[in-house]
Scaffold this active site. Structure first.
Site, PDB file in Angstrom:
ATOM      1  N   HIS A   1       0.876  -1.099  -0.124  1.00 24.74           N
ATOM      2  CA  HIS A   1      -0.142  -0.024  -0.003  1.00 24.74           C
ATOM      3  C   HIS A   1       0.795   1.351   0.036  1.00 24.74           C
ATOM      4  CE1 HIS A   1      -3.961  -1.888   0.967  1.00 24.74           C
ATOM      5  NE2 HIS A   1      -3.046  -3.052   1.535  1.00 24.74           N
TER       6      HIS A   1
ATOM      7  N   ASN B   1     -10.329  -2.886   3.032  1.00 26.31           N
ATOM      8  CA  ASN B   1      -9.942  -2.811   1.449  1.00 26.31           C
ATOM      9  C   ASN B   1     -11.268  -2.578   0.665  1.00 26.31           C
ATOM     10  OD1 ASN B   1      -7.104  -3.106   1.060  1.00 26.31           O
ATOM     11  ND2 ASN B   1      -7.629  -5.503   0.914  1.00 26.31           N
TER      12      ASN B   1
ATOM     13  N   TYR C   1       1.081  -4.543  12.134  1.00 23.49           N
ATOM     14  CA  TYR C   1       0.809  -2.979  11.575  1.00 23.49           C
ATOM     15  C   TYR C   1       1.784  -1.999  12.675  1.00 23.49           C
ATOM     16  CZ  TYR C   1      -2.335  -4.088   8.085  1.00 23.49           C
ATOM     17  OH  TYR C   1      -2.795  -4.525   6.678  1.00 23.49           O
TER      18      TYR C   1
HETATM   19  C1  HEM Z   1      -0.713  -1.868   5.014  1.00 21.87           C
HETATM   20  C2  HEM Z   1       0.687  -6.312   6.751  1.00 21.87           C
HETATM   21  C3  HEM Z   1      -3.625  -7.861   5.218  1.00 21.87           C
HETATM   22  C4  HEM Z   1      -5.325  -3.527   4.310  1.00 21.87           C
HETATM   23  C5  HEM Z   1       0.161  -2.929   5.579  1.00 21.87           C
HETATM   24  C6  HEM Z   1       1.505  -2.756   6.066  1.00 21.87           C
HETATM   25  C7  HEM Z   1       1.929  -3.787   6.383  1.00 21.87           C
HETATM   26  C8  HEM Z   1       0.691  -4.687   6.452  1.00 21.87           C
HETATM   27  C9  HEM Z   1       3.104  -4.360   7.316  1.00 21.87           C
HETATM   28  C10 HEM Z   1       2.205  -1.368   6.058  1.00 21.87           C
HETATM   29  C11 HEM Z   1       1.882  -0.690   7.095  1.00 21.87           C
HETATM   30  C12 HEM Z   1       2.499   0.555   7.329  1.00 21.87           C
HETATM   31  O1  HEM Z   1       3.786   0.797   6.957  1.00 21.87           O
HETATM   32  O2  HEM Z   1       1.931   1.754   8.009  1.00 21.87           O
HETATM   33  C13 HEM Z   1      -0.336  -7.178   6.439  1.00 21.87           C
HETATM   34  C14 HEM Z   1      -0.352  -8.352   6.904  1.00 21.87           C
HETATM   35  C15 HEM Z   1      -1.553  -8.879   6.572  1.00 21.87           C
HETATM   36  C16 HEM Z   1      -2.407  -7.903   5.865  1.00 21.87           C
HETATM   37  C17 HEM Z   1       0.673  -9.335   7.729  1.00 21.87           C
HETATM   38  C18 HEM Z   1      -2.159 -10.130   6.715  1.00 21.87           C
HETATM   39  C19 HEM Z   1      -2.093 -11.137   7.813  1.00 21.87           C
HETATM   40  C20 HEM Z   1      -4.383  -6.868   4.812  1.00 21.87           C
HETATM   41  C21 HEM Z   1      -5.738  -7.021   4.923  1.00 21.87           C
HETATM   42  C22 HEM Z   1      -6.433  -5.716   4.512  1.00 21.87           C
HETATM   43  C23 HEM Z   1      -5.264  -4.966   4.478  1.00 21.87           C
HETATM   44  C24 HEM Z   1      -6.661  -8.371   4.892  1.00 21.87           C
HETATM   45  C25 HEM Z   1      -7.556  -5.413   4.263  1.00 21.87           C
HETATM   46  C26 HEM Z   1      -8.996  -5.821   4.615  1.00 21.87           C
HETATM   47  C27 HEM Z   1      -4.188  -2.809   4.357  1.00 21.87           C
HETATM   48  C28 HEM Z   1      -4.258  -1.409   4.040  1.00 21.87           C
HETATM   49  C29 HEM Z   1      -2.813  -0.926   4.322  1.00 21.87           C
HETATM   50  C30 HEM Z   1      -2.287  -2.093   4.596  1.00 21.87           C
HETATM   51  C31 HEM Z   1      -5.657  -0.427   3.796  1.00 21.87           C
HETATM   52  C32 HEM Z   1      -2.699   0.705   3.982  1.00 21.87           C
HETATM   53  C33 HEM Z   1      -2.788   1.471   5.442  1.00 21.87           C
HETATM   54  C34 HEM Z   1      -2.388   2.820   5.037  1.00 21.87           C
HETATM   55  O3  HEM Z   1      -3.137   3.322   4.322  1.00 21.87           O
HETATM   56  O4  HEM Z   1      -1.295   3.302   5.704  1.00 21.87           O
HETATM   57  N1  HEM Z   1      -0.571  -4.014   5.595  1.00 21.87           N
HETATM   58  N2  HEM Z   1      -1.733  -6.666   5.973  1.00 21.87           N
HETATM   59  N3  HEM Z   1      -4.056  -5.697   4.881  1.00 21.87           N
HETATM   60  N4  HEM Z   1      -3.009  -3.148   4.767  1.00 21.87           N
HETATM   61 FE1  HEM Z   1      -2.343  -4.943   5.440  1.00 21.87          FE
END
Ligand code: HEM
Length: 495
Positions: free
Chosen positions: A54, A127, A337
């Site tokens: 993202h 999402n 996160y």
């Molecule tokens: C961003 C991990 C599943 C939605 C991120 C980030 C990580 C991460 C490390 C970056 C955070 C940052 O640097 O601020 C994971 C892991 C997942 C997973 C380990 C599964 C176990 C999902 C799922 C969704 C999702 C299922 C949605 C239903 C998002 C969104 C962001 C994000 C929207 C961006 C947040 C922002 O705008 O700062 N994710 N994620 N992720 N993830 Fe996931």
């Protein structure tokens, strides 16, 4: 101090901004020109690590207003009364691309919301899709590697993507959504948002209800066709950023209606699938949408880096009355996160304006890089102590519950839960109309045509079996578009 004067970062006015201090008019340059040093040194430190997923995104502030009473499900203060409202911040994003990548890429879109509530900041990090590709956090890094770049060539690779998806059939539901026209939304204003996971709500009687969150766009769903998305990626890779900023700056504030779906603990025990499996949806005829409120985005942040790049959202930012569920993905995310935030923005990231809770923050965390003591000042840094009057409040006690099992193991993801096909089949036959089905097939054929290398046929055949098992027509159409002869073996797999 005259605010118009040019100053160093320590506030000392200076004059020479363009010419370095040199020996003679042609140099060399003197080390004592600290303005030169300061500017060069700050410049090379302007970037922080981009989000590992993202990375490309857009953010805006807004307001959330409660329009319907759901206080029978939750004791969260925000939902205690119709008419309550709070400030919020939203960040939308693509997933796989880097910070400069095209906004119109075929990808899910992030839909991350931060509600600044009296109970603390509540983040819903969702999402634009109600499901996800995998259902166990342990697989996430491997999955994401397939969406990024091949280690040797540094190129994106449909071969990696379809190899992974075909080996992980639980991905099929999300793959069909991704390959549909919803995989290329027309900017961020014309898409729905979903919390995707099952969460829980706890009410004032300490009763728990399972809940899913939905945000329906009031602008109407609008998508790019595959061709138009590709064209726009070249013409204006920042299309979605521009579209959102322009709309807000023109006073055309985008809005979404928030709904919840609820499931009682008893219903969850009887549910046909695992209610905590993020690859499944809950049927809206059995669990109808309950309207809750409206979110409106009305302010482009004054500085992108400070407010959008440094914003941090975490599924673990939950508040009294809204909690998690046993969803294995969600549980992994609760860790990942805040871990990412400490690495990417720093241990005091929550003190920055966009992340700060505007209501009281009282704890004993101190110091670390960039600590801002303006809130805790000289207050004690340990608890209990004899000097301050901060006390834990027992009304915020965690919800207590019994577990269904006391057996520990690495449960196989497929055990008792291996129906990866019914819901994708229903998506194809019931949720999509003829045009959507045709576009889906076209997009899949286009994408799968990029699979190459010695494993090409193996990967295509394995994925075709999944399409067949979801819906025979879908399998036949994709196979025929890829010029694959259907052998009886494949058809047998589909039974
Ligand atoms: C961003 C991990 C599943 C939605 C991120 C980030 C990580 C991460 C490390 C970056 C955070 C940052 O640097 O601020 C994971 C892991 C997942 C997973 C380990 C599964 C176990 C999902 C799922 C969704 C999702 C299922 C949605 C239903 C998002 C969104 C962001 C994000 C929207 C961006 C947040 C922002 O705008 O700062 N994710 N994620 N992720 N993830 Fe996931």
């Amino acid at each position: 101090m005259d605010s118009k004067k040019l100053t160093s970062s320590s506030g000392a006015p200076y004059y020479e901004h363009q010419d370095s201090q040199t020996v003679g008019s042609r140099g060399p340059v003197l080390l004592q020109d600290f303005i030169l040093q300061e500017n060069l040194a700050h410049f090379v430190r302007e970037r922080i690590p981009e989000r590992i997923v993202h990375a490309k995104g857009t953010g805006a502030y807004g307001k959330f207003t409660v329009t319907h009473d759901i206080s029978k499900y939750t004791k969260a203060k925000l939902f205690s009364q119709v008419g309550n409202s709070c400030k919020m911040f939203a960040r939308f994003s693509t997933v796989g691309g880097e910070k400069g990548s095209a906004d119109t890429a075929r990808d899910p879109r992030g839909f991350a919301l931060k509600f600044y509530t009296e109970d603390g900041n509540w983040d819903l990090v969702g999402n634009n899709t109600p499901v996800f590709f995998i259902k166990d956090a342990k697989k996430f890094p491997d999955f994401i590697h397939t969406q990024k770049r091949v280690p040797r060539t540094n190129l994106k690779s449909p071969t990696m993507m379809w190899d992974f998806w075909s080996l992980n059939p639980e991905s099929l539901h999300q793959v069909l959504i991704l390959m549909s026209d919803r995989g290329t939304p027309y900017g961020y204003r014309h898409m729905h948002g979903f919390g995707s996971h099952t969460f829980s709500m706890i009410n004032a009687n300490n009763e728990r209800t399972w809940v899913k969150f939905h945000f329906k766009t009031k602008q109407g769903i609008k998508n790019f066709s595959n061709d138009d998305a590709t064209k726009m990626a070249g013409e204006n890779p920042d299309f979605a950023q521009e579209d959102l900023c322009n709309a807000i700056d023109n006073g055309d504030f985008p809005k979404w209606t928030m709904y919840i779906q609820v499931m009682t603990e008893e219903q969850a025990k009887e549910f046909r699938w695992n209610p905590f499996d993020i690859t499944k949806v809950w049927s809206q005829s059995e669990h109808p949408l309950i309207e809750v409120g409206e979110m409106e985005l009305n302010e482009v942040p004054i500085n992108y880096f400070a407010h959008v790049e440094q914003s941090i959202f975490s599924p673990s930012n939950l508040i009294n009355g809204i909690s998690f569920s046993p969803d294995k993905m969600l549980q992994g995310r609760l860790f990942s996160y805040p871990d990412a935030h400490r690495y990417r923005v720093g241990v005091n990231a929550h003190q920055l304006e966009v992340n700060r809770c505007p209501f009281a923050v009282n704890n004993y965390q101190r110091d670390g890089f960039m600590a801002d003591s303006s809130e805790y000042k000289d207050k004690p840094n340990y608890h209990p102590n004899s000097f301050d009057d901060i006390q834990p409040d027992s009304s915020y006690k965690n919800f207590e519950y019994e577990l269904d099992s006391n057996h520990v193991a690495n449960y196989n993801r497929n055990e008792n839960d291996d129906d990866h096909y019914t819901q994708p089949g229903l998506l194809y036959t019931k949720a999509m109309n003829q045009e959507a089905r045709e576009n889906l097939v076209k997009n899949i054929i286009d994408h799968m045509s990029g699979i190459d290398g010695p494993k090409r046929d193996e990967i295509i055949n394995r994925q075709l079996c999944h399409f067949f098992r979801a819906n025979i027509e879908l399998g036949m159409k994709v196979a025929s578009g890829l010029n694959i002869n259907i052998d009886s073996n494949m058809m047998n797999h589909s039974k």
